[in-house]
Structures are given as C-alpha cells and as structure tokens.
Design an enzyme around this catalytic site. Sequence first.
Site, PDB file in Angstrom:
ATOM      1  N   SER A 131       0.818  -1.205   0.000  1.00 39.48           N
ATOM      2  CA  SER A 131       0.000   0.000   0.000  1.00 39.48           C
ATOM      3  C   SER A 131       0.860   1.267   0.000  1.00 39.48           C
ATOM      4  O   SER A 131       1.519   1.576  -0.980  1.00 39.48           O
ATOM      5  CB  SER A 131      -0.960  -0.041   1.195  1.00 39.48           C
ATOM      6  N   ASP A 138      10.332   5.939  -9.897  1.00 44.96           N
ATOM      7  CA  ASP A 138       9.930   6.686 -11.099  1.00 44.96           C
ATOM      8  C   ASP A 138      10.694   7.997 -11.248  1.00 44.96           C
ATOM      9  O   ASP A 138      11.018   8.418 -12.369  1.00 44.96           O
ATOM     10  CB  ASP A 138       8.428   6.973 -11.059  1.00 44.96           C
ATOM     11  N   LYS A 173      -0.738  -4.449  -3.179  1.00 43.28           N
ATOM     12  CA  LYS A 173      -2.039  -3.940  -2.724  1.00 43.28           C
ATOM     13  C   LYS A 173      -2.175  -2.504  -3.217  1.00 43.28           C
ATOM     14  O   LYS A 173      -1.676  -1.567  -2.614  1.00 43.28           O
ATOM     15  CB  LYS A 173      -2.124  -4.001  -1.198  1.00 43.28           C
TER      16      LYS A 173
END
Length: 724
Positions: A490, A501, A515
């Site tokens: 999460s 990224d 998740k």
Amino acid sequence: MTIAQTLMNRYARRPVGKTTGFCSAVALALLMPGLSGVQANIEIPTEYEPVMPTVEQARANILIARQLQFTHFRDLSVSDELSDDVFESYLDYLDGQRIYLTQKDIDALSDIRNVLGPALRTGQLRPAFQVYNLVQQRVIERLKFALDLVNNGIGQLDFSTDEQIRVDRSETPWEANQAALDELWTKRIKNAVLSQRLNGADNEAIEDNLRRRYEGQLKRAYQARSEDAFQAYMNAFTSMWDPHTSYFSPRTSENFNINMSLSLEGIGAVLQSDNEYTKVVRLVPGGPAAKQGQLQPADRIVSVAQEDEKPVNVIGWRLDEVVDLIRGPRDSKVTLEVIPASATDETLTRTIVIKRDEVKLEEQSASKDIIELERGGEDYTIGVITIPTFYADFQAMQAGDPNYKSTTRDVRKLINELKDASVDGIVMDLRNNGGGALHEANDLVGLFIDQGPTVQIRNANNEVQVLTDQDPSVAYDGPLVVLVNRMSASASEIFAGAIQDYGRGLVVGSQTFGKGTVQAVRPLNHGQLKITQSKFYRVSGGSTQHKGVIPDIKIPSRLDKTRIGEDALDHALPWDQIDAVPHTRYFDFSGIIDQLRENHEKRFATNPEFQLLQKEIEFLEKQRAIDYVTLNSDERKKRHSEIEQTRLTIANTRRELQGEDPFETLDQLEDWRDQQAADPDSTDEELDFVIREGGHIMADLLKMDQNMASILGSSQFAVQTSAQ
C-alpha cells in the site's frame, strides 16, 4: 389459492428498482420456498436445527448487489453467468478441503448451482441456506465419525501400511460417497496421531486432545446461526469483485475494522478467516507478536489457551469469536497453537506464548542507525532509517498540538540527525511495512524531491486524482536506497514506486505485496459493506495493484509468494496502466544498473549469510512442494528426523556466523527461542545483512561516481520528463 401464493403473484408483478420494488423483492424472496421451483433433494435430520434467512438479510442482499454493480471499481454485473462462480466460491468457504461433502451431495446441489445469479439480484436466500444447512449436517456426521473412532481407541489403527494422505485437497475431486469419506477421515486421524506421537505425546494424551478438538467443533456446528450462513454467502458473492470487498455482519460492524481489532490491544496481529482456520495476515509493527518474533504471516491458529487453562480448539470458529478469545487484559499471556506457514501438513503445529499489550505509537515510530563500511581502503558512513508503518497522531493533530507525531515529521528529524553525522548516503528500510496513512506517503516522498506528483488515484468512473508534493524544499538530496520485501504494501509501494519513477534512488529487495486498491465502508440496513472504489497508479502510469513494485536489485525472500501477496488472492484486480503525469527524472540508473547488479551478485556469491538464506529458501521450497505425507510410522519418523536435523543445521550455521556455540539438540534450540521470545527487549540484534547490503550498494554508487551525491541534489542536472 393460498395467502402466500396470492402475495407472491402480487409482488412478482411489481418492478424491482424503485423503493416499492425493493420491498417487493424482499417480500418475494422470503415468501418463495425456492427460486423458480428449485429445491435440492436434501434431508436434514431433526437433531440439527436448519438456519433460515431473515427479512433484514434479504434486504441487505439486494443492497449489496446494487452497490457492487454500480459503485465497485470492477465493472461486473450480477448475471446468470455469475452463478457457477459464486457457487464454487461458497463451497470453497464451507468445505475448501473437500472433506465433508461427497460427489453425490454436489450432484444433489446441481440445480442450485445455476440459479444463484438471479437469486442474488432479488434477495432470494433460501437456495444458499440449503447449501449451508447441508454442509453443517455433513460436518456433524464427519465429527461424530471421528469421535467414534477416537473413543474406540487409537491403538487399533494400523501404521505399518504404505498409505499416504494428500496435504492440500482444495483441487482434488470430491469423494464419491460416505464410505470413501470414512476412509479419508480415518487417514486424517492417523495423520494427527502420528504427528502428536512425533511430538512426544502418548496414546492417552492424543486421544484426549483429539476428543476435545472434535467435541469443540461439534459444539460449534450445532450452534450455527442464520448470520453465519448469510455472512459466508455474501462474502462468497462479494469476492467475485475482488478479495478486499467483503460483508460485515452487524456484530462485526460494531467494530467494522475487526480484522485490525488486535492492533490496538491484544497481540498485534491482523487476522482473517481461511476455510476452517483463522490465519495471520500480517503483524502490527511494534506489537507484542512482532516483538516476540515467533508468529509469522500465513500461520494458521489451531487453539488458544489463557494462562493456567487448557487450550480451546478454534478450528471452525467465527473470526470475531477467535479475536475475542485472543484478546485479554494487558500483561496477561495467551498461548497460541499454530500451523506454521512452512508446515508440510496441518498436524505439524508449534506453541507460541505472547504477552498481551497495547501497541503504542512510539513503538511504531521511525528510527535510525548508522553503519560503517570499509571498501577498498575507503570508509563509508551509511545512515539507515527504518519505517515500520505510515502513521500520524490524528488526535493530537486535530487538537492543534504543534509537536504531533507523524512519519514524515519523525523522518525529517532523523534525516537532519544523519546529516549532522555526515553520512554518505541513506538506506530507507520499508520491509514489512504494510502501509497506513496515505497522506504520509505523499508527504514522505516530498522530503526527497523538489515538488511534483506522487501518486494517481482512479475511481470507478475513470476520474483520476493526482496527489502532489507542493513543498519545494528538500530535506535530503543525497544518494538513496529503499529496501522492500513481500510484506511492503500500500503506502510503502506508493513511496517506493515514486522514488523509482523519479530516479531519486534505487529500490532493493523482493517484489512487494501488490495492494494497490482503496476501500470504503458503507452502511447497510443490516451490517456494512467494505467495497473497493479506487485504484492507485504510479506517476509513470503503471498500477501498484497486483504487480507491486519490482526492485532494481533483487534479494530473495523466505516468504512464499504463492500464499502471500495480491497475486496469490482469487479475483484480485489486475495490473493495468493509465497515462503518466509529468515528473522530474533526477538520475538515470540504466547506464550503471547492470554493473551494480553484478557487484551485488559477486558479494552474495561469497556471503555466508546469503548462502544460508539460500539454503533456507531451498529447504522451505522443498517442504512446500510435498503433495503427500506418509502414514507409515517408520517412514514418518525418518522423514521427521531429516526435517528436524535440517532445521538444527541451519540454526547452528547462523549461530556460528554470530560467534555463538552451536546447539547439540533441537530441544536446546527450541528452549533458547522460547527464552528469547519471553523477553524480546532483552537482546540488541545487529543490523541484518540485507541492510548492510543496502549500504554496500550505496558504496558502489558512490564509487562509480564520486559526484553522485551532488548530482542527485542539483536541479541543473534534473531532467523534466513526461514519463513515457
């Protein structure tokens, strides 16, 4: 025409979809003895009182069906085609190991298999309740058979044959008839007897243990409630959309976060139902179970014992009742008998004693360490920040306390302390971090970037919300490594994905949980519905759902990916991709990542701790691959001895690496582990080798480019990109 028939005809002519239609559907569902004349040929003996649906449950069924169709993230309708899948899911919940029903029973239920779709649209619950009542009766029959066998004496059982029993029966064909089930249950009891004998129990103790186990389960079967059937059926239904969408009964709804109820007081474990068992999903950081160290994710609880009391077998119990039994006064002790996640069969158990306590916020707080490395004549100082969870003291925040605790606030302070110590780089340890406050993940990313998007959230209407860090200040602009593993989920995945990224640091470890969905709890007339309404996406456009975050440099894990993780769950929402959002790319690691991986692999090839980890993983994988266990006493003893010797060898190898004397016997090892678990605060363990490897990877980065620290933090080297 009877009154019931008159009312059925009247309600059947009314449309369903408006307020009057809703009530009509409920009334129709309760009046009809079976959907479209479907009635399974099932006889329920009078000694078992069949459970029946209620008006409130029928109304709740219709509300659930509507919310699933119109508000869930997954576009799925309650169609006739759904019938078979719901039926199979329902059977998996009620008899997942296929030990109660026969093929003859399944054939008798064949008409019901095809009508659950229409039934779920109209709140017609009787077909599902028929299935439940049949299973309960078969459970009672099986348990009576088991008790008769035990009461006749286990000394009559023959352990000299070449019989075997399958470990996992979830994919096996149904047994043909009662005689075949009798044979299967005789094998199950022989398996249980052998396992207890190998643990040192004599026949009298084994008979007493088994008798109490089966009598307890039989008592629960006779106490079946209408709500048990309804909750099982609704969860089989809701699981068609995704595994995180579920129905909470009224009792569960009193504390709708029942799966987290132990996180505040008790042992600090997130639990869920898994067929007849209560399974550990994860441990709450800083909680008693995590600090004690023996309970692990995917362990299944067999029995619970209070201090100075006999264990209570909880197989077949409702989740909320198991939770109530495990809870207790602070500083008291609870003993759990569990089937370890690595066990080859369900009768290989271990006993764990945990002192109950309240999980304190400060015990979940981020913390720091410093490691010193010497590489090729050069010294490196590496800071380590461990984040067990993403937390925030909301009460203090709302009260206006300027010093309220939160992940981001605490990490900022730790970063400043590490900068004062002149560290060369920082390793962020997010292993076993199951997530927490979303805004904290967003703010934490902001400590390492100038400003920009951190995560995208898409709802069921395809509307995308982008969370951003709007603070241009940067707390730390030096080189960064983020450690993750399968239990990182999460919010942890949002942070690690964003760092990856942005090219802001390297992600090291194993594939994360996956998740990437958001749930909301919505009230019903009867209980509550937890429903998935949104999905997380990285700034590069890829979802964290299902796939998780794939590390730049991989380190294998002991955890079984086939049993733990989003991609191990049935009907999990798939990975997909949306448009990227413009974000800065601070550094392109593509030119050096191959060399970093090569250096890492060379180090691990000669690292004794890594070699031991590989040996453990190979041992566990070999255990997991076992499909059958023998019921021959001599063969079983031989196999048991081999397993125990391997465990002892692995433990002693680790002891030698730590400069400790090896154990002579497995009993000595178990006694030592119990002593350690009884006082988890008494030891000060060194940083594990994975953290040190994160430091070595950092040293590789610095060695490859001595200017990297300044490059990462210098905006003139940042490249503004629209992620492809």
